[in-house]
Scaffold this active site. Structure first.
Site, mmCIF file in Angstrom:
data_model
loop_
_atom_site.group_PDB
_atom_site.id
_atom_site.type_symbol
_atom_site.label_atom_id
_atom_site.label_comp_id
_atom_site.label_asym_id
_atom_site.label_seq_id
_atom_site.Cartn_x
_atom_site.Cartn_y
_atom_site.Cartn_z
ATOM 1 C CG ASN A 100 -1.706 1.419 1.308
ATOM 2 O OD1 ASN A 100 -2.371 1.669 0.405
ATOM 3 N ND2 ASN A 100 -1.360 1.824 2.538
ATOM 4 N NE ARG A 157 -11.079 0.948 -0.109
ATOM 5 C CZ ARG A 157 -12.289 0.485 -0.220
ATOM 6 N NH1 ARG A 157 -13.230 1.500 -0.732
ATOM 7 N NH2 ARG A 157 -12.434 -0.635 0.315
ATOM 8 C CG ASP A 166 -1.610 5.699 -0.121
ATOM 9 O OD1 ASP A 166 -1.364 4.676 0.714
ATOM 10 O OD2 ASP A 166 -2.803 5.917 -0.869
ATOM 11 N NE ARG A 194 -0.831 -9.202 7.868
ATOM 12 C CZ ARG A 194 -0.663 -7.795 8.151
ATOM 13 N NH1 ARG A 194 0.409 -7.134 7.201
ATOM 14 N NH2 ARG A 194 -1.295 -7.343 9.163
ATOM 15 C CG ASP A 196 0.568 -4.263 5.910
ATOM 16 O OD1 ASP A 196 0.664 -4.605 7.269
ATOM 17 O OD2 ASP A 196 0.856 -2.936 5.657
ATOM 18 C CG HIS A 200 -5.147 1.525 4.475
ATOM 19 N ND1 HIS A 200 -5.836 2.873 5.445
ATOM 20 C CD2 HIS A 200 -5.285 0.755 5.509
ATOM 21 C CE1 HIS A 200 -6.074 2.487 6.542
ATOM 22 N NE2 HIS A 200 -5.873 1.277 6.917
ATOM 23 C CD GLU A 232 -3.769 -5.286 8.888
ATOM 24 O OE1 GLU A 232 -3.752 -4.743 9.978
ATOM 25 O OE2 GLU A 232 -3.280 -4.385 8.028
ATOM 26 N NE ARG A 336 -2.254 -14.671 11.879
ATOM 27 C CZ ARG A 336 -2.582 -13.314 11.217
ATOM 28 N NH1 ARG A 336 -2.126 -12.844 10.116
ATOM 29 N NH2 ARG A 336 -3.436 -12.378 11.872
HETATM 30 C C1 ARE Z 1 5.303 3.977 12.605
HETATM 31 C C2 ARE Z 1 5.068 5.023 13.668
HETATM 32 C C3 ARE Z 1 3.973 6.006 13.372
HETATM 33 C C4 ARE Z 1 4.684 7.032 12.129
HETATM 34 C C5 ARE Z 1 4.859 5.939 10.988
HETATM 35 C C6 ARE Z 1 5.540 6.447 9.784
HETATM 36 O O1 ARE Z 1 4.292 4.249 14.703
HETATM 37 O O2 ARE Z 1 3.826 7.023 14.407
HETATM 38 O O3 ARE Z 1 3.740 7.824 11.487
HETATM 39 O O4 ARE Z 1 5.586 4.950 11.510
HETATM 40 O O5 ARE Z 1 6.787 7.165 10.177
HETATM 41 C C7 ARE Z 1 3.122 -0.652 11.896
HETATM 42 C C8 ARE Z 1 2.698 0.120 13.160
HETATM 43 C C9 ARE Z 1 2.961 1.737 12.991
HETATM 44 C C10 ARE Z 1 4.136 2.126 12.289
HETATM 45 C C11 ARE Z 1 3.991 1.284 10.901
HETATM 46 C C12 ARE Z 1 5.084 1.605 10.002
HETATM 47 O O6 ARE Z 1 1.875 -0.439 13.799
HETATM 48 O O7 ARE Z 1 2.796 2.208 14.441
HETATM 49 O O8 ARE Z 1 3.833 3.440 12.411
HETATM 50 O O9 ARE Z 1 4.050 -0.334 11.321
HETATM 51 O O10 ARE Z 1 6.348 1.662 10.571
HETATM 52 C C13 ARE Z 1 -4.454 0.655 11.138
HETATM 53 C C14 ARE Z 1 -4.612 -0.142 9.558
HETATM 54 C C15 ARE Z 1 -4.168 -1.234 9.592
HETATM 55 C C16 ARE Z 1 -2.809 -1.278 10.146
HETATM 56 C C17 ARE Z 1 -2.822 -0.785 11.730
HETATM 57 C C18 ARE Z 1 -1.688 -0.894 12.611
HETATM 58 O O11 ARE Z 1 -6.054 -0.100 9.069
HETATM 59 O O12 ARE Z 1 -3.782 -1.871 8.105
HETATM 60 O O13 ARE Z 1 -3.457 0.718 11.605
HETATM 61 N N1 ARE Z 1 -2.046 -2.677 10.566
HETATM 62 C C19 ARE Z 1 -0.929 -3.150 9.249
HETATM 63 C C20 ARE Z 1 -0.026 -3.775 10.128
HETATM 64 C C21 ARE Z 1 0.928 -2.967 11.034
HETATM 65 C C22 ARE Z 1 1.647 -1.900 10.266
HETATM 66 C C23 ARE Z 1 1.016 -1.242 9.130
HETATM 67 C C24 ARE Z 1 -0.322 -1.867 8.753
HETATM 68 C C25 ARE Z 1 1.688 -0.403 8.352
HETATM 69 O O14 ARE Z 1 -0.193 -5.000 10.687
HETATM 70 O O15 ARE Z 1 1.686 -3.691 11.791
HETATM 71 O O16 ARE Z 1 1.911 -0.704 11.221
HETATM 72 O O17 ARE Z 1 2.276 -1.155 7.143
HETATM 73 C C26 ARE Z 1 -9.093 1.026 13.962
HETATM 74 C C27 ARE Z 1 -9.205 0.963 12.337
HETATM 75 C C28 ARE Z 1 -8.099 0.442 11.770
HETATM 76 C C29 ARE Z 1 -6.805 0.930 12.260
HETATM 77 C C30 ARE Z 1 -6.723 0.860 13.831
HETATM 78 C C31 ARE Z 1 -5.409 1.601 14.341
HETATM 79 O O18 ARE Z 1 -9.453 0.184 14.522
HETATM 80 O O19 ARE Z 1 -10.301 0.199 12.070
HETATM 81 O O20 ARE Z 1 -8.470 0.277 10.593
HETATM 82 O O21 ARE Z 1 -5.621 -0.185 11.885
HETATM 83 O O22 ARE Z 1 -7.863 1.648 14.158
HETATM 84 O O23 ARE Z 1 -5.275 2.709 13.677
HETATM 85 CA CA CA Z 2 -3.477 3.565 -0.080
#
Ligand code: ARE
Ligand code: CA
Length: 459
Positions: A100, A157, A166, A194, A196, A200, A232, A336
């Site tokens: 993404n 998105r 993005d 999987r 990620d 989005h 995800e 899982r």
């Molecule tokens: C890090 C820093 C941020 C900084 C960013 C960029 O923590 O402060 O801004 O870097 O510099 C993981 C971590 C993040 C991390 C990111 C990149 O969790 O903290 O940011 O890696 O290093 C949403 C998304 C969902 C996402 C979760 C975490 O919808 O897709 O947030 N999960 C996946 C992975 C994560 C990963 C990412 C995506 C990014 O599994 O491990 O992030 O690749 C509600 C909404 C959800 C939302 C949730 C939390 O429930 O319905 O959609 O999930 O709130 O906001």
């Molecule tokens: Ca996007």
């Protein structure tokens, strides 16, 4: 597609979060193959940004710099060796693909593989991507380009998830680069992905990318096999985007499952085990064949992602084993298991300030190997929940019970339950505080013996 491409119809996979490829290869040979695990979800294998503040957090791997296979888990050669050796044991590899976005806004430098990037000029020379390959603030519509409102599907998105740059997935060039990356992984012999942050990405963009994927490698899979896709998508209800928008492409990660199971085993929200008889679809979750289920994942075990306080983890070991046992015994979704590393929590104001801590590492930041002690469990800070005797044995239960429905449900109206899976398997769970489970129960089909069960309560 929805089928996991496991060997011998095996029924469960494990996420070996942040493990090195060399350790996963060894684990396939010494444990996962022999104990009937169907596969491994591996951490993102592509080059990522090196984050030094905080020092090498686990989440740096969610900030892609290129699609070269070079990370703290190992290089291209290590990855290929792992995929081959695991497949030889009938253990499949599923790759966590971060497509993404690239890394977070701010700064420039070199990734774990040495590729140059600059987040101002949007240059990622290892791909290469440039300014035209990202969604601009205009398409997104918020003043800082970031997502602020999950009630607005366009924002979710087209804007930046936590400031991550993005990608413009509507672009043919960008789709091509991503498809090349996934096809390279397929050529090595992986069984699926999987995906990620799927919420989005527009389903149509993802369909276009998946449509360009090759069939799986015939060295390990029947010809014409398609990659297993699980996306995800966090959907607990109440937002603009629902997981049903994605289920034609593959399975979705069913986040309601672990959240609700947490409430049930913790006896919160008025929940109790007796309510589990129709768990899954009966609780407003996705259809069985569309769901990937889990008790906890790498995000919500540390307060990221979704599920909140109810999520059970290795820290609640007794309830965790019961919840895993229920998940593996109950016929719903593809399972899982989580396999974690330990970190010390530091609670302040209701938040763990250590939620960023990365895998066990030496002073230079190299991820440490997983060592196995003479109890068959892990040292060096690796939790290895999948090696806990109860969890490991329940994987065998699920494999043996495959294809047999749930019968002979029994409960005491409270926190004792029992059921069978056809004439293949039977389980009783007692989560009462004080009362033992004393009952005479039907364990299988009509010809099977009825047995008397005595299970002590928790205290
Ligand atoms: C890090 C820093 C941020 C900084 C960013 C960029 O923590 O402060 O801004 O870097 O510099 C993981 C971590 C993040 C991390 C990111 C990149 O969790 O903290 O940011 O890696 O290093 C949403 C998304 C969902 C996402 C979760 C975490 O919808 O897709 O947030 N999960 C996946 C992975 C994560 C990963 C990412 C995506 C990014 O599994 O491990 O992030 O690749 C509600 C909404 C959800 C939302 C949730 C939390 O429930 O319905 O959609 O999930 O709130 O906001
Ligand atoms: Ca996007």
């Amino acid at each position: 597609q929805h089928a996991p491409n496991t060997a011998d119809n095996k029924q469960a996979i494990v996420h070996l979060f942040e493990w090195r490829w060399a350790d996963i290869a060894a684990e396939c040979e010494r444990f996962l193959g022999p104990y009937g695990f169907g596969g491994v979800q591996v951490s993102p294998p592509n080059e990522n940004r090196v984050i030094t503040s905080p020092n090498r957090p686990w989440w740096e791997r969610y900030q892609p710099i290129s699609y070269h296979l070079n990370t703290r888990s190992g290089n291209d050669e290590d990855f290929k060796d792992m995929v081959h050796r695991c497949n030889e044991q009938g253990v499949r590899i599923y790759v966590d693909v971060v497509i993404n976005h690239m890394c977070g806004a701010g700064g420039s430098g070199h990734g774990t593989g040495g590729s140059y990037f600059n987040t101002d000029s949007l240059e990622f020379s290892g791909v290469p991507f440039g300014a035209n390959d990202f969604n601009d603030c205009g398409t997104c519509g918020t003043s800082d380009c970031n997502i602020h409102n999950y009630g607005d599907a366009n924002q979710v998105r087209n804007c930046r998830l936590v400031a991550l740059l993005d990608l413009k997935l509507s672009s043919d060039y960008v789709r091509g680069k991503i498809a090349d990356y996934l096809n390279y992984l397929i050529s090595i012999g992986v069984a699926g992905f999987r995906v990620d942050a799927a919420k989005h990405m527009w389903p149509g963009d993802m369909a276009a990318i998946f449509g360009r994927l090759s069939d799986l490698n015939t060295a390990y899979f029947p010809s014409g096999s398609r990659p297993f896709i699980f996306m995800e998508v966090i959907d607990l209800g109440g937002e603009a985007i629902s997981s049903s928008e994605y289920t034609h492409l593959g399975r979705i990660t069913e986040f309601k499952y672990g959240m609700q199971l947490g409430y049930v085993f913790r006896k919160q929200n008025g929940q109790k085990l007796a309510h589990l008889a129709n768990f899954g679809e009966g609780w407003g979750m996705q259809l069985d064949n569309n769901a990937l289920v889990f008790v906890d994942n790498h995000d919500n075990q540390r307060g990221h992602g979704a599920g909140g306080q109810s999520i059970l983890t290795f820290r609640d070991s007794r309830l965790y084993k019961m919840a895993n046992a229920f998940m593996l015994a109950f016929p719903y979704g593809f399972v899982r298991m989580m396999s974690s590393f330990y970190w010390d929590q530091w609670w302040e104001g209701g938040k763990d300030k250590n939620d960023w801590i990365g895998p066990p590492a030496d002073g230079s930041g190299n991820t440490m190997g997983v060592s196995i002690n003479n109890m068959g469990t892990c040292d060096n800070g690796w939790m290895c929940e999948h090696r806990w005797r109860q969890n490991r044995n329940m994987v065998t239960f699920r494999n043996v019970a495959a294809g047999h429905g749930m019968y002979n449900w029994w409960d005491n109206g409270n926190n004792q339950i029992a059921f069978s899976r056809g004439d293949r398997a039977f389980i009783a769970i007692n989560n009462e505080d004080w009362s033992a489970l004393d009952a005479t129960l039907q364990t299988g089909d009509d010809e099977d013996p009825i047995i008397a069960i005595h299970a002590d309560s928790k205290v």
